[in-house]
Design an enzyme around this catalytic site. Structure first.
Site, short mmCIF file in Angstrom:
data_model
loop_
_atom_site.label_atom_id
_atom_site.label_comp_id
_atom_site.label_asym_id
_atom_site.label_seq_id
_atom_site.Cartn_x
_atom_site.Cartn_y
_atom_site.Cartn_z
N LYS A 1 0.82 -1.21 0.00
CA LYS A 1 0.00 0.00 0.00
C LYS A 1 0.86 1.27 0.00
CE LYS A 1 -3.81 -2.38 2.32
NZ LYS A 1 -4.65 -2.41 3.52
N PHE B 1 -15.65 3.56 7.97
CA PHE B 1 -14.28 3.88 7.54
C PHE B 1 -14.07 3.73 6.04
CE2 PHE B 1 -14.40 -0.56 8.99
CZ PHE B 1 -13.96 -1.22 7.85
N ARG C 1 -0.29 -14.65 4.54
CA ARG C 1 -1.12 -14.01 5.56
C ARG C 1 -0.48 -14.13 6.94
NH1 ARG C 1 -5.68 -11.69 4.37
NH2 ARG C 1 -6.65 -12.11 6.39
N THR D 1 -4.63 -7.67 10.91
CA THR D 1 -5.04 -6.47 10.17
C THR D 1 -4.62 -5.20 10.89
OG1 THR D 1 -6.91 -7.66 9.22
CG2 THR D 1 -7.01 -5.26 9.16
N ARG E 1 3.58 -6.39 9.47
CA ARG E 1 2.89 -5.31 10.19
C ARG E 1 3.43 -5.14 11.60
NH1 ARG E 1 -2.93 -7.14 7.91
NH2 ARG E 1 -2.93 -5.89 6.00
N ASN F 1 -1.97 0.20 7.12
CA ASN F 1 -1.41 -1.08 7.58
C ASN F 1 -0.51 -1.78 6.56
OD1 ASN F 1 -3.36 -1.97 5.83
ND2 ASN F 1 -4.44 -3.24 7.32
N HIS G 1 -1.77 -5.60 1.71
CA HIS G 1 -2.97 -6.43 1.56
C HIS G 1 -2.53 -7.78 1.01
CE1 HIS G 1 -6.86 -7.93 0.17
NE2 HIS G 1 -6.22 -8.27 -0.95
#
Length: 136
Positions: A9, A57, A85, A91, A102, A112, A115
């Site tokens: 991101k 959000f 993952r 998350t 993360r 965060n 994805h």
């Protein structure tokens, strides 16, 4: 071989973490099948996040993912969806354990970093969404 879609991101790109994150995937011996840098427009962002369109959000999420360039890639490997993952972490950056992407680099609840597809079905849908040229 299983495939998954990963999006680094805007905060990953801005903070110059792209190489470090990709290196983690390579060290796990995953194959990068496709990779590109792009700007996600609002239409694509709304399609990608349509599952949370009724959440308060949603607009902030769309603003965030369209705020700058992202790196989108397709990885393949044995049980790659589950493994990626696990590498990504929870998350919320604050719930992610040290050693996860993360957990090591996240510092903001909303931004965060990354994805990753959550199932084989969503991976194939997301790959077609971000790499439509592969669908021919």
């Amino acid at each position: 071989m299983e495939r998954t879609l990963v999006i680094l991101k805007p905060d990953s790109v801005k903070r110059k973490l792209v190489g470090e994150i990709i290196s983690r995937f390579e060290k796990r011996n995953f194959t990068i099948l496709h990779l590109k840098m792009m700007n996600i427009d609002r239409e694509l962002a709304c399609e990608h996040y349509s599952h949370v369109k009724d959440k308060p959000f949603f607009n902030d999420m769309i603003d965030y993912i369209t705020s700058g360039p992202v790196v989108v890639m397709v990885l393949s490997g044995y049980r790659v969806i589950e493994a990626v993952r696990s590498m990504v972490g929870a998350t919320s950056n604050f719930d992610s354990k040290p050693g996860t992407i993360r957990g090591d680099y996240g510092y903001h609840r909303f931004e965060n970093l990354i994805h990753a597809s959550d199932s084989c079905e969503s991976a194939e849908i997301e790959i077609k969404r971000f790499f439509p040229e592969l669908d021919s």
